[in-house]
Scaffold this motif. Structure first.
Motif, PDB file in Angstrom:
ATOM      1  N   THR A   1       2.839  -3.819  -4.914  1.00  0.00           N
ATOM      2  CA  THR A   1       3.838  -3.809  -3.848  1.00  0.00           C
ATOM      3  C   THR A   1       4.758  -2.597  -3.940  1.00  0.00           C
ATOM      4  N   ASP A   2       4.477  -1.688  -4.838  1.00  0.00           N
ATOM      5  CA  ASP A   2       5.297  -0.482  -4.991  1.00  0.00           C
ATOM      6  C   ASP A   2       4.954   0.508  -3.878  1.00  0.00           C
ATOM      7  N   THR A   3       5.928   0.809  -3.033  1.00  0.00           N
ATOM      8  CA  THR A   3       5.680   1.680  -1.880  1.00  0.00           C
ATOM      9  C   THR A   3       5.383   3.127  -2.273  1.00  0.00           C
TER      10      THR A   3
ATOM     11  N   ARG B   1      11.191  -1.693  -1.137  1.00  0.00           N
ATOM     12  CA  ARG B   1      11.522  -0.357  -0.626  1.00  0.00           C
ATOM     13  C   ARG B   1      13.011  -0.225  -0.326  1.00  0.00           C
TER      14      ARG B   1
ATOM     15  N   LYS C   1       3.703  -8.284   2.615  1.00  0.00           N
ATOM     16  CA  LYS C   1       4.295  -7.187   3.385  1.00  0.00           C
ATOM     17  C   LYS C   1       5.814  -7.248   3.324  1.00  0.00           C
TER      18      LYS C   1
ATOM     19  N   THR D   1       7.013  -6.157  -0.160  1.00  0.00           N
ATOM     20  CA  THR D   1       6.904  -4.706  -0.311  1.00  0.00           C
ATOM     21  C   THR D   1       8.074  -3.998   0.369  1.00  0.00           C
ATOM     22  N   GLU D   2       8.433  -4.464   1.552  1.00  0.00           N
ATOM     23  CA  GLU D   2       9.543  -3.857   2.286  1.00  0.00           C
ATOM     24  C   GLU D   2      10.879  -4.105   1.578  1.00  0.00           C
TER      25      GLU D   2
END
Length: 311
Positions: free
Chosen positions: A228-230, A286, A279, A282-283
């Motif tokens: 999940t690291d952008t 970020r 999703k 992940t956001e």
């Protein structure tokens, strides 16, 4: 970093009834979502602990938002450390609830487990948890370990999969959190499953600025990151494939002490688990890592926007 003293040890796992899969994860035969004996109460509040990386802190505050919305008083104690600290603290009473990940937790408790499918892992976890602890149904969101290299390194050494690393034994440097050196999903498993031996292991952090900075600078050749690291996409890093399935599935799953696992807590966390996607997670990562927002603020904003808590 506030690394609390670990209290107690890991006790023998309790005997549990056979479990069955359902749409929300795994439930016990009485359908309450528990892997333990039940009978707990959140009346006096729930203390939530988190590990020492961004995502787990965000999850801790999401748990708090979901519980507070149902009238449960909470305290979040973020950034306490690794499982080696958190699980004994959970058993000993320092904390009551912890955001966990299926595969990583299972390998920590049973390094020889071969379970890889979500329901299978949930059953396996219920059988090996220390007495007094239980897992609740796992959520939609998933975050797995990944081993990544820069595009330049991938091209130079012909790296596409973890198996390719063994062709360059003694030449490459890996960077990861210190505990990864002794874990199955880490140096131990890479050697046992793929025959990989590194030139050096550099103790850095968990998918954080230290390990990512070292990968960018070329101080390490391989970095242990989270999917999940952008930065993986932003930096065009290459995640090495895992043809032998060393890395298990990693759905987010609440780990809780029996003493607090009442129906109010179970329902609140199940509702959150059904709403939070990979999703979304992940956001949220970020927003904290890139936009430098506060983990508690981004968690509360998301919870309000998605109907988990009131605005």
């Amino acid at each position: 970093m506030n690394r609390r003293t670990a209290l107690g040890g890991l006790f023998a796992a309790a005997s549990v009834p056979a479990l069955a899969a359902c749409s929300g994860g795994i439930t016990s035969l009485n359908g309450d979502g528990s892997g333990g004996s039940g009978g707990g109460s959140s009346k006096n509040g729930v203390t939530i602990g988190t590990a020492n990386f961004t995502e787990n802190q965000v999850l801790g505050y999401l748990y708090a938002a979901a519980l507070e919305a149902e009238g449960v008083k909470t305290e979040v104690r973020p950034n306490l450390g690794t499982r080696e600290i958190l699980i004994p603290a959970l058993k000993g009473g320092d904390i009551d609830l912890l955001p966990e990940y299926q595969g990583a937790l299972l390998h920590y408790l049973d390094a020889k487990s071969k379970a890889t499918e979500e329901g299978e892992m949930q059953n396996a976890l219920a059988m090996v948890l220390p007495r007094g602890l239980q897992i609740l149904p796992y959520g939609k969101a998933e975050d797995s370990d990944a081993f990544a290299v820069t595009r330049e390194t991938a091209d130079k050494y012909g790296l596409k999969s973890l198996a390719d690393l063994a062709k360059h034994n003694g030449k490459l440097v890996i960077g990861a959190a210190p505990e990864v050196k002794k874990r199955t999903v880490g140096s131990v498993g890479l050697k046992d499953v793929y025959g990989v031996e590194f030139k050096e292991f550099k103790s850095l952090d968990s998918s954080g600025p230290l390990v990512k900075g070292a990968l960018k600078k070329g101080d390490v050749d391989v970095a242990n990151l989270f999917t999940t690291d952008t930065d993986i996409v932003a930096e065009k890093w290459v995640v090495l494939t895992d043809p032998k399935n060393l890395v298990p599935g990693q759905h987010v799953v609440p780990l809780i002490a029996d003493r607090k696992a009442d129906s109010t807590v179970r329902k609140a966390l199940a509702r959150l688990g059904n709403a939070l996607t990979t999703k979304d997670l992940t956001e949220l990562n970020r927003l904290v890592d890139k936009d430098k927002k506060d983990p508690e603020d981004v968690a509360n904003d998301w919870a309000a926007e998605h109907g988990i808590s009131k605005k």
